[in-house]
Design an enzyme around this catalytic site. Structure first.
Site, PDB file in Angstrom:
ATOM      1  N   ARG A  19      14.121 -27.161  71.412  1.00 29.19           N
ATOM      2  CA  ARG A  19      12.992 -27.984  71.879  1.00 29.19           C
ATOM      3  C   ARG A  19      12.993 -28.055  73.402  1.00 29.19           C
ATOM      4  O   ARG A  19      11.988 -27.795  74.059  1.00 29.19           O
ATOM      5  CB  ARG A  19      13.091 -29.383  71.287  1.00 29.19           C
ATOM      6  CG  ARG A  19      11.948 -30.287  71.742  1.00 29.19           C
ATOM      7  CD  ARG A  19      12.112 -31.718  71.263  1.00 29.19           C
ATOM      8  NE  ARG A  19      12.288 -31.796  69.831  1.00 29.19           N
ATOM      9  CZ  ARG A  19      13.423 -32.120  69.237  1.00 29.19           C
ATOM     10  NH1 ARG A  19      14.479 -32.400  69.974  1.00 29.19           N
ATOM     11  NH2 ARG A  19      13.514 -32.172  67.939  1.00 29.19           N
ATOM     12  N   ASN A  71      10.230 -26.102  75.863  1.00 21.03           N
ATOM     13  CA  ASN A  71       9.372 -26.874  76.764  1.00 21.03           C
ATOM     14  C   ASN A  71       9.545 -26.448  78.202  1.00 21.03           C
ATOM     15  O   ASN A  71       8.566 -26.244  78.941  1.00 21.03           O
ATOM     16  CB  ASN A  71       9.684 -28.364  76.632  1.00 21.03           C
ATOM     17  CG  ASN A  71       8.860 -29.012  75.541  1.00 21.03           C
ATOM     18  OD1 ASN A  71       7.682 -29.252  75.733  1.00 21.03           O
ATOM     19  ND2 ASN A  71       9.473 -29.247  74.409  1.00 21.03           N
ATOM     20  N   SER A 119      17.615 -27.674  66.865  1.00 23.77           N
ATOM     21  CA  SER A 119      16.339 -28.297  67.242  1.00 23.77           C
ATOM     22  C   SER A 119      16.452 -28.954  68.618  1.00 23.77           C
ATOM     23  O   SER A 119      15.533 -28.857  69.426  1.00 23.77           O
ATOM     24  CB  SER A 119      15.920 -29.322  66.192  1.00 23.77           C
ATOM     25  OG  SER A 119      16.747 -30.449  66.254  1.00 23.77           O
TER      26      SER A 119
END
Lengths: 267, 156
Positions: free
Chosen positions: A206, A210, A202
């Site tokens: 993440r 992004n 994660s």
């Protein structure tokens, strides 16, 4: 718009998504090395940025003045102090590594992501005209290799702190007996493994998602007519600064929290 | 998103970065920050102490001022009282003196009057005696007698 750096439309984006790669098996530039490939652009950019980061810090540390700090020293002290404060609040244990780790993570992600705000064609064109390198990606944080490098380092530290604070015996006991009790040990084990593996995944996905999306939007904006680019580009740049700061902060916070969890005995 | 050896290269880079920051950057920075924090804490403490002392001194001064005022009033009272007493004394003594002098003057006057009276008496008697003697001696001479009487009258 059809020279080597400016193919049109989808080709333009495809072009910008290619790395400057070194095939380690044949030591030639280009794709096709599979796993044994080095993304030279990511490495070069991150090493240069890291060296600059260390250089600035080292310069400040060499000229430390506790009576009348300069502006740069005051700024760095501000950052360092806030990081230290966050770490003391969250991490309940003694470790000289956590706070510097957190600062390095935050600063590196922030600085490397800032390359996103440089006009997308500027650095690749400079690299092309100086070194004749065709593909060069400047935003290191949207290379999954870098994000996974960060999160796997954190993962290794999580394992290290688990062993360090609990010892192999207690750790084994904890893995097999929590949260459902010793009779459900297979479930406990599977749960624990999933829980731990999800952390680095994660973290890195993440950040990668992004940054990759952010850069892609910049590429899309760059395909707009030149007299329209400043509108969307301006808005997205402002928005992206926010994203960068938040992502860097989240990565740092989660690192501290994960390590704090690993270090606490009551899981 | 293809993973390759770059991963390990980046991990190594990251490890070096963290190591350098933890070893060479963090400790001196934290030391300076702590020094400054201590200094600030000391300064604040000193300021608080100074303020406290100022307050104490001000209270002390007000107290002393009040005491001084009280003392001054007392001294003034005493001085007034003394002055009054003195005045009173002086008055009394002056009156005494006056009455004494008055009595003396009266006495003197009486004495003087008495003396004058006595003198007058004596002189009158003398005169009478002299006149009588003269009259008795020069009975014959009328004119002389008359002259003598005139002389006597004018000499009185």
């Amino acid at each position: 718009m059809t020279d080597i750096l400016h193919p049109s439309g989808a080709d333009y984006i495809q072009h910008h998504l290619r790395y400057y790669r070194l095939d380690l098996r044949t030591f030639t530039i280009g794709d096709g090395g599979g796993f044994w490939t080095l993304n030279l652009d990511t490495l070069i950019i991150s090493i240069i940025t890291g060296a600059l980061f260390l250089g600035v810090l080292y310069f400040v540390v060499r000229n430390l003045n506790s009576e009348r700090p300069g502006k740069l020293q005051a700024f760095i002290e501000l950052v360092v102090e806030s990081v230290q404060q966050i770490v003391t609040e969250i991490f309940h244990g003694k470790s000289a590594l956590i706070a510097p780790l957190a600062l390095t993570i935050f600063s590196c992600i922030f600085l490397l992501s800032l390359f996103d705000l440089v006009p997308v064609d500027l650095l690749p064109r400079m690299v092309f005209s100086l070194f004749n390198i065709e593909h060069f990606r400047v935003v290191a944080t949207d290379d999954a290799n870098l994000t996974f490098a960060l999160s796997l380092s954190v993962f290794l530290l999580i394992i290290f702190y688990n062993f360090k604070s609990k010892g192999p015996r207690n750790l084994t006991k904890e893995i097999f007996s929590e949260p459902f009790g010793i009779w459900f040990f297979p479930f406990n084990f599977i749960f624990r493994v999933i829980e731990e593996v999800v952390k680095p995944l994660s973290l890195s996905l993440r950040l990668f998602g992004n940054m990759f999306a952010g850069e892609l939007v910049f590429f899309l904006i760059a395909t707009m007519p030149w007299w329209l680019q400043w509108t969307a580009g301006g808005i997205w740049s402002v928005f992206h600064v926010l994203i960068i700061s938040i992502q860097a902060f989240i990565f740092m916070m989660l690192t501290i929290i994960y390590l704090s969890m690993a270090q606490q005995s009551d899981h | 998103m293809d993973i390759n050896v770059t991963l390990f290269g980046e991990m190594l880079t990251f490890a070096v970065l963290v190591w350098v920051v933890a070893k060479y950057i963090w400790p001196p920075l934290m030391q300076v920050i702590q020094e400054r924090q201590e200094k600030i804490a000391l300064g604040l403490e000193a300021a608080a102490r100074g303020q406290h002392e100022l307050k104490l001194t001000q209270e002390n001064i007000t107290k002393q001022l009040r005491q001084a005022k009280l003392d001054a009033a007392k001294v003034l009272d005493l001085a007034n009282q003394q002055a009054n007493n003195f005045l009173e004394e002086v008055k009394v003594s002056a009156q005494l003196e006056r009455s004494k002098m008055l009595v003396q003057a009266k006495l003197d006057l009486e004495q003087e009057v008495h003396k004058a009276k006595e003198e007058l008496q004596k002189q009158t008697v003398d005169l009478v005696i002299t006149a009588t003697e003269k009259i008795l001696q020069q009975k014959v001479d009328e004119v002389a007698q008359g002259k003598l009487i005139d002389k006597l009258i004018s000499s009185i």
